[in-house]
Each structure stands twice: as structure tokens, then as C-alpha cells.
Design a protein around this motif. Structure first.
Motif, PDB file in Angstrom:
ATOM      1  N   HIS A 394       6.506 -13.742  -2.867  1.00  0.00           N
ATOM      2  CA  HIS A 394       6.146 -12.681  -1.932  1.00  0.00           C
ATOM      3  C   HIS A 394       6.437 -11.318  -2.564  1.00  0.00           C
ATOM      4  O   HIS A 394       7.301 -11.189  -3.431  1.00  0.00           O
ATOM      5  CB  HIS A 394       6.969 -12.834  -0.642  1.00  0.00           C
ATOM      6  N   PHE A 395       5.689 -10.319  -2.111  1.00  0.00           N
ATOM      7  CA  PHE A 395       5.907  -8.928  -2.506  1.00  0.00           C
ATOM      8  C   PHE A 395       6.358  -8.137  -1.284  1.00  0.00           C
ATOM      9  O   PHE A 395       5.800  -8.296  -0.192  1.00  0.00           O
ATOM     10  CB  PHE A 395       4.628  -8.294  -3.057  1.00  0.00           C
ATOM     11  N   PHE A 396       7.334  -7.281  -1.489  1.00  0.00           N
ATOM     12  CA  PHE A 396       7.791  -6.385  -0.432  1.00  0.00           C
ATOM     13  C   PHE A 396       7.613  -4.946  -0.907  1.00  0.00           C
ATOM     14  O   PHE A 396       8.134  -4.574  -1.973  1.00  0.00           O
ATOM     15  CB  PHE A 396       9.265  -6.624  -0.097  1.00  0.00           C
ATOM     16  N   LEU A 397       6.869  -4.156  -0.144  1.00  0.00           N
ATOM     17  CA  LEU A 397       6.812  -2.722  -0.395  1.00  0.00           C
ATOM     18  C   LEU A 397       7.848  -2.081   0.523  1.00  0.00           C
ATOM     19  O   LEU A 397       7.651  -1.993   1.743  1.00  0.00           O
ATOM     20  CB  LEU A 397       5.419  -2.158  -0.117  1.00  0.00           C
ATOM     21  N   LEU A 484       8.619   0.132   5.891  1.00  0.00           N
ATOM     22  CA  LEU A 484       8.641   1.551   5.552  1.00  0.00           C
ATOM     23  C   LEU A 484       9.700   2.316   6.343  1.00  0.00           C
ATOM     24  O   LEU A 484       9.992   2.003   7.501  1.00  0.00           O
ATOM     25  CB  LEU A 484       7.259   2.165   5.824  1.00  0.00           C
ATOM     26  N   SER A 485      10.246   3.315   5.690  1.00  0.00           N
ATOM     27  CA  SER A 485      11.133   4.259   6.367  1.00  0.00           C
ATOM     28  C   SER A 485      10.419   5.609   6.424  1.00  0.00           C
ATOM     29  O   SER A 485       9.691   5.971   5.516  1.00  0.00           O
ATOM     30  CB  SER A 485      12.456   4.391   5.607  1.00  0.00           C
ATOM     31  N   TRP A 486      10.631   6.312   7.512  1.00  0.00           N
ATOM     32  CA  TRP A 486       9.962   7.608   7.648  1.00  0.00           C
ATOM     33  C   TRP A 486      10.997   8.679   7.986  1.00  0.00           C
ATOM     34  O   TRP A 486      12.075   8.394   8.514  1.00  0.00           O
ATOM     35  CB  TRP A 486       8.867   7.551   8.719  1.00  0.00           C
ATOM     36  N   TYR A 487      10.661   9.913   7.644  1.00  0.00           N
ATOM     37  CA  TYR A 487      11.511  11.041   8.020  1.00  0.00           C
ATOM     38  C   TYR A 487      10.658  12.238   8.428  1.00  0.00           C
ATOM     39  O   TYR A 487      10.826  12.799   9.484  1.00  0.00           O
ATOM     40  CB  TYR A 487      12.444  11.442   6.877  1.00  0.00           C
ATOM     41  N   GLU A 488       9.708  12.617   7.552  1.00  0.00           N
ATOM     42  CA  GLU A 488       8.963  13.852   7.831  1.00  0.00           C
ATOM     43  C   GLU A 488       7.467  13.611   7.885  1.00  0.00           C
ATOM     44  O   GLU A 488       7.009  12.487   8.029  1.00  0.00           O
ATOM     45  CB  GLU A 488       9.358  14.939   6.824  1.00  0.00           C
ATOM     46  N   GLU A 504      -2.289  -4.282   8.412  1.00  0.00           N
ATOM     47  CA  GLU A 504      -1.609  -4.776   9.607  1.00  0.00           C
ATOM     48  C   GLU A 504      -0.156  -5.161   9.329  1.00  0.00           C
ATOM     49  O   GLU A 504       0.263  -5.309   8.179  1.00  0.00           O
ATOM     50  CB  GLU A 504      -2.358  -6.001  10.155  1.00  0.00           C
ATOM     51  N   ASN A 505       0.568  -5.308  10.423  1.00  0.00           N
ATOM     52  CA  ASN A 505       1.937  -5.846  10.427  1.00  0.00           C
ATOM     53  C   ASN A 505       2.915  -4.999   9.624  1.00  0.00           C
ATOM     54  O   ASN A 505       3.829  -5.517   8.972  1.00  0.00           O
ATOM     55  CB  ASN A 505       1.944  -7.294   9.918  1.00  0.00           C
ATOM     56  N   ILE A 506       2.731  -3.696   9.663  1.00  0.00           N
ATOM     57  CA  ILE A 506       3.674  -2.774   9.030  1.00  0.00           C
ATOM     58  C   ILE A 506       4.926  -2.692   9.900  1.00  0.00           C
ATOM     59  O   ILE A 506       4.852  -2.599  11.125  1.00  0.00           O
ATOM     60  CB  ILE A 506       3.058  -1.378   8.880  1.00  0.00           C
ATOM     61  N   SER A 525       0.450  -1.172  18.228  1.00  0.00           N
ATOM     62  CA  SER A 525       1.052  -2.491  18.037  1.00  0.00           C
ATOM     63  C   SER A 525       0.040  -3.599  18.312  1.00  0.00           C
ATOM     64  O   SER A 525      -0.051  -4.582  17.564  1.00  0.00           O
ATOM     65  CB  SER A 525       2.264  -2.640  18.961  1.00  0.00           C
ATOM     66  N   LYS A 526      -0.726  -3.416  19.373  1.00  0.00           N
ATOM     67  CA  LYS A 526      -1.708  -4.430  19.740  1.00  0.00           C
ATOM     68  C   LYS A 526      -2.823  -4.523  18.708  1.00  0.00           C
ATOM     69  O   LYS A 526      -3.263  -5.625  18.338  1.00  0.00           O
ATOM     70  CB  LYS A 526      -2.285  -4.107  21.119  1.00  0.00           C
ATOM     71  N   LYS A 527      -3.302  -3.378  18.233  1.00  0.00           N
ATOM     72  CA  LYS A 527      -4.456  -3.379  17.327  1.00  0.00           C
ATOM     73  C   LYS A 527      -4.084  -3.669  15.883  1.00  0.00           C
ATOM     74  O   LYS A 527      -4.826  -4.347  15.162  1.00  0.00           O
ATOM     75  CB  LYS A 527      -5.184  -2.030  17.412  1.00  0.00           C
ATOM     76  N   TYR A 528      -2.916  -3.156  15.438  1.00  0.00           N
ATOM     77  CA  TYR A 528      -2.562  -3.257  14.016  1.00  0.00           C
ATOM     78  C   TYR A 528      -1.297  -4.069  13.749  1.00  0.00           C
ATOM     79  O   TYR A 528      -0.918  -4.240  12.586  1.00  0.00           O
ATOM     80  CB  TYR A 528      -2.374  -1.855  13.422  1.00  0.00           C
ATOM     81  N   GLY A 529      -0.625  -4.515  14.802  1.00  0.00           N
ATOM     82  CA  GLY A 529       0.616  -5.256  14.588  1.00  0.00           C
ATOM     83  C   GLY A 529       1.755  -4.362  14.146  1.00  0.00           C
ATOM     84  O   GLY A 529       2.758  -4.855  13.608  1.00  0.00           O
ATOM     85  N   LEU A 530       1.626  -3.042  14.332  1.00  0.00           N
ATOM     86  CA  LEU A 530       2.707  -2.121  13.974  1.00  0.00           C
ATOM     87  C   LEU A 530       3.933  -2.438  14.799  1.00  0.00           C
ATOM     88  O   LEU A 530       3.858  -2.615  16.012  1.00  0.00           O
ATOM     89  CB  LEU A 530       2.260  -0.677  14.219  1.00  0.00           C
TER      90      LEU A 530
END
Length: 548
Positions: A394-397, A484-488, A504-506, A525-530
Motif C-alpha cells: 500500500h501507498f500512503f500520501l 492530509l493535514s491542513w492549516y491555511e 475519494e476517501n480522503i 462526505s456522501k459524494k466523495y467519501g471525505l
């Protein structure tokens, strides 16, 4: 004051009294007033474009000043007073051109006719009043307001990428036209929720093009990054530290410090600069990397024995212990800090020559960078074969922004627990949670690969698309998970690009954006699995289950 644009807002809800970033309520009001002025400029620019009038100065100015409102970029009130004046001058100049050839052209009332006050206190009050007016409309439809903020913040991310791309002679009128379109749309109350969803996804499309331009500028100017070992410890001698993302500014500094005996060190997201042949190989005094992510700069800058150059976002309120050694550049600003103009670094270089520099060596470790799309896809065949043979499961970004919250330790723990038959791709300053860990190799393929800056998200996307092509599947069918981590606001633009591409599934963390309403997140979430991150163990188990 009302600000929800970064991840570290007060209680995860918003900053109402003082910005978590150090932004004052007065500065917040001036930034809001600038955004209002840019909305008016956008309205006039759209009308002028209908008659073939394109003002490239107005286009570029809009991106530069949007960039200046990004979190941790510019804290100087006078800069924003100047920006507001310039925005009005450009707007009125465009009006005159338009009226000269098309007197019948109509321009909306409001932002396009707004006139700023003359005094600082009056400007601040205007900004507060306009902010209140903008927020008060949220009561009409919270979900539309949520998407308006999403578009505004994503637009700031596009502006940052467009600014850097232009420095490297890469521009596309479609990007500028969209910026005006999106700014003007913020003043509209006739768009439906579906309209705003469509605009947000179009922003993702335009951001993809903007990142492509920046990638072309970086690789066309400095070559494709190559895997490179970067020292974490200093060498004896004079030193300058460069933080931010601006490769062009770094190049100019390297040119002006040749044969001076000064070593140039990178900080934060400048680390990937070492992978570019046109920088590292051409300028051997680009030596090593110092420090970690932006939120640790107060301690790290105080200990650095030379001057510090801040080229883009990530400036924190400077501490007195090092304030006299910090210089700003471009859109970056702080009231008491010297600002470099015309890329003339003579004053900064003089400071470096007068300070002691490093008197002894330290950390002997090295880290690797330079695993951008060209480097990774050049061994795509070996990667595919390793997957087919079961060597890589598996790959993890795992990448994105870093920040000060303890919950961000999730990303360190996750990478530490990734099984030994999996590969981790990373980018942006989120990697500083684990960038110095030795994860070993799988058949000569490193298990931890640094793709680059957040500005290099295009490269990461191309790796995913290239691997999908090599496997003959869609991206969503790859044994790949994005955590992913976000800040700005650049992270907002990147997320919208991923959604535009249908990925999908981010998993997103450490917390969900305060500006995203529950209904909007439910839609995504429903459309993209976010989904939000949970625990490292739970998320790893869920991701690896998809591989089986």
C-alpha cells in the motif's frame, strides 16, 4: 473581528477578539476592506473583459494582494492601506477605459463604487462595517455562506500559487479571469447552493492549472528535482537562513552571496530547494537545512547565528531576541521589520558578515528530498512490479500543513505504525513530524519519499495519475490512501482540486474546517467519501482493508 480561515482558530470555531496567528482586530478589518476593494475591482474587470479590455496590472495585483491576506503573511497595516489605495486606482482606471469605448456598459453598485476613507481609524471602521454586513447575510443561508468562505479561502491559495508562477514567467489568463469571477461572485445573493458547489469545484479545476504553471516554472527554470541528501547539521562559518517557498528569491540570494563565504540554509518548506539541480548543483554554498516547521520558529530563529529571510507565508510575530535579524520580501510584512526591495540583499548580507555564524558543527544526520514526479515515475515499472510481487502492499500520501496543536502527533504516530511493506509519500511542512525517520527501503525503493513543498502538490497528483496509468486503473482503484493535514488556504485550494478530480476517501485533520457547515461536509462526505481522521490504528486498519 471574525476569522475562520486557518485550522487553529479559537476553540475550532473562529477568532473573534484576536487572531491565533497574531493578527489584530484592526489588521483583520483592513484585510476585509482590501477584499471588498478587490471584489469591486473584479466586477469592473469582468465588465471590461466583455469589451476586450484586459489590464494585466490589475490581474497580477489581485493575486499579490490576495496572497498578502493569507494566514501568517503580512501583519503590516500600512501595507494594506497602500494596497486598498492601489486597488481603487486600478478599478477607476479600468472604469475610465471601459466608459471611453462603451458608455452603455453597466457596473453593479456596491463594491465597484465603494470609496475608502482617508484616515487609518476610518478605514478600520469601514472594514468592520463591511465585515459585519458580509457576515450578517449568513443568517439567510448558512450553507451558502460556508461555500462562499470556502471559495474565498481557496482563492487565496490560487493567488499564492499564481504569484510564484508569475515570478517564473508562467501565466494563464484563465486563472486571472477566474479570480475576478470568484471575487465578484462573493457580492452576489442570487446564486443557489448548487451554483456555489459548482464554483468551488471550478476553483479546484483552476487551481490544478495554476499548480501546473508553477510546476512548469520551477522545473523549467531549475530542472526536475533529483533525490538529494541534505545535512541537518551546520558547517563552521557565516550563515543566512531562508524560510518560505520562493525559489526565485532564494536564487537571487544565492547569486549575491557567491564567493562571500556565507552558507545558505533552508528552513521549513524551503527544504525541497536542495533537490533542484539549478540550485543545489549550481550553488554549492546552498548547504543544509536548519530547523523544522513554521510554528517552531520562535525557538529556532533565536538560536540561529545569522540573519533570516522570510519569503512567503509562515511568518510568526517575531520575538525581540531575533527581531533585528529578520527581513521580509514580496507580500510578507511586519511593521518593524526591514523589507527587501528589488531583490537587493546587500543589507542582509552585511548583517550576516557581521554576525558570528556557526562556530562548530552539530547534528551529523541527513534527510532525503527530491522525490518529485520525474524521479518517482522514472521507476514506475519497478514500483508496479514490486506491488505485483507483493513486496509493496500500500501507498500512503501523508502530507500537508503542520501546526502547533498536540493532536497533530497523530501524523507522527501514523507514519511510525505504517507496516514495513508500505511506502509513505509526503510533502509540505506536515512532513516535519517524521521527515528525519529512517523507514528503510523495499527493493531499493525508499519507504519515505519527500515530494516537495505544498507548492509541489501538482507533482504528487502526477505521481498518483502516473501510477494509475502504469497499473491500468483509475486513481481511486490504486492501493493508495491520502491522509492530509491542513492549516491555511493553499490547503483549501488543493482539497478542492482533489475533489474536482473525483478522488475519494480522503482523510482530513487534525480538525475539520470551522468554515465548513455540517450540511456542506455531509454533502462532501456522501459524494466523495471525505472524512475526518480518527486514530492512527483505526485509520490504518481501514485503509489497508481496502487493499485486501
Amino acid at each position: 473581528m471574525y476569522c475562520t480561515q486557518c485550522e487553529q482558530t479559537s476553540r475550532g470555531e473562529g477568532c473573534y477578539q484576536w487572531g491565533a496567528c497574531g493578527k489584530s482586530p484592526e489588521l483583520d478589518a483592513l484585510q476585509d476592506l482590501l477584499i471588498h476593494s478587490l471584489r469591486g475591482l473584479g466586477q469592473v474587470a469582468i465588465a471590461a473583459r466583455d469589451y476586450g479590455i484586459i489590464d494585466r496590472d490589475a490581474d497580477r495585483f489581485s493575486c499579490e494582494t490576495l496572497f498578502a491576506t493569507l494566514t501568517n503573511v503580512n501583519f503590516d497595516p500600512q501595507s494594506f492601506v497602500n494596497y486598498i489605495d492601489r486597488a481603487i486606482a486600478l478599478r477607476d482606471g479600468l472604469k475610465q477605459q471601459l466608459q471611453a469605448i462603451a458608455p452603455q456598459a453597466t457596473i453593479p453598485e456596491g463594491a465597484a463604487t465603494f470609496q475608502p476613507a482617508t484616515g487609518l481609524d476610518e478605514l478600520i471602521q469601514q472594514g468592520r462595517d463591511l465585515e459585519y454586513e458580509f457576515i450578517s447575510k449568513a443568517a439567510i443561508d448558512v450553507d451558502i455562506f460556508s461555500l462562499k468562505l470556502t471559495v474565498l479561502y481557496g482563492l487565496k491559495g490560487i493567488a499564492a500559487y499564481a504569484y510564484h508562477a508569475r515570478e517564473l514567467s508562467q501565466e494563464d489568463d484563465r486563472v486571472y479571469a477566474f479570480c475576478h469571477e470568484a471575487l465578484a461572485a462573493l457580492d452576489r445573493n442570487d446564486l443557489t447552493l448548487d451554483d456555489w458547489v459548482d464554483l468551488a469545484l471550478k476553483l479546484g479545476e483552476i487551481n490544478l492549472r495554476t499548480m501546473e504553471l508553477l510546476d512548469a516554472g520551477n522545473t523549467g527554470t531549475y530542472g526536475h528535482p533529483v533525490p538529494t541528501a541534505v545535512p541537518l547539521g551546520p558547517r563552521v562559518g557565516k550563515a543566512i537562513l531562508v524560510s518560505g517557498h520562493d525559489l526565485k528569491a532564494l536564487e537571487h540570494l544565492l547569486q549575491q552571496t557567491e564567493a562571500t563565504g556565507i552558507s545558505i540554509y533552508t528552513h521549513g518548506e524551503m527544504l525541497p530547494a536542495h533537490g533542484y539541480p539549478g540550485l543545489k548543483q549550481k550553488y554549492p554554498h546552498l548547504y543544509g537545512h536548519y530547523g523544522t516547521a513554521w510554528q517552531n520558529q520562535t525557538k529556532e530563529f533565536a538560536a540561529f547565528p545569522g540573519p533570516i529571510l522570510m519569503t512567503t507565508n509562515c511568518l510568526m510575530p517575531p520575538h525581540e531576541s531575533y527581531k533585528n535579524r529578520v527581513y521580509t520580501l514580496g507580500p510578507v510584512g511586519w511593521p518593524d521589520l526591514p523589507h527587501i526591495k528589488n531583490d537587493d540583499f546587500a543589507a542582509l548580507i552585511a548583517i550576516a558578515q557581521n554576525l558570528p555564524g556557526f562556530t562548530e558543527t552539530g547534528d551529523s544526520r541527513q534527510v532525503m528530498t527530491g522525490f518529485a514526479r520525474n524521479a518517482v515515475l522514472s521507476v514506475a515499472g519497478e514500483v508496479v512490479e514490486a506491488v505485483k510481487q507483493g513486496k509493496i502492499r500500500h501507498f500512503f500520501l501523508v502530507g500537508g500543513c503542520d501546526g502547533a496543536k498536540p493532536t497533530r502527533n497523530y501524523y507522527t504516530e501514523l507514519v511510525e505504525k505504517v507496516p514495513s511493506d508500505c511506502v509513505v509519500l509526503t510533502l509540505a511542512c506536515g512532513k516535519f513530524r517524521f521527515f528525519d525517520k529512517d523507514l528503510g527501503e523495499i527493493g531499493g525503493i525508499p519507504r519515505l519519499m519527500d515530494v516537495g513543498q505544498c507548492n509541489d502538490a501538482y507533482s504528487a497528483l502526477q505521481i498518483a495519475l502516473g501510477l494509475a496509468n502504469a497499473f491500468g486503473v483509475e486513481v481511486n482503484q490504486l492501493p493508495l490512501s491520502m491522509i492530509l493535514s491542513w492549516y491555511e488556504q493553499k490547503a483549501v485550494a488543493i482539497l478542492l482540486t482533489l475533489l474536482y478530480l473525483g478522488i475519494e476517501n480522503i482523510r482530513l485533520g487534525p480538525t475539520l474546517p470551522a468554515f465548513i457547515s455540517p450540511n456542506v461536509f455531509g454533502l462532501l462526505s456522501k459524494k466523495y467519501g471525505l472524512k475526518a481522521i480518527s486514530t492512527p490504528d483505526e485509520d490504518l486498519a481501514a485503509c489497508l482493508e481496502l487493499t485486501v
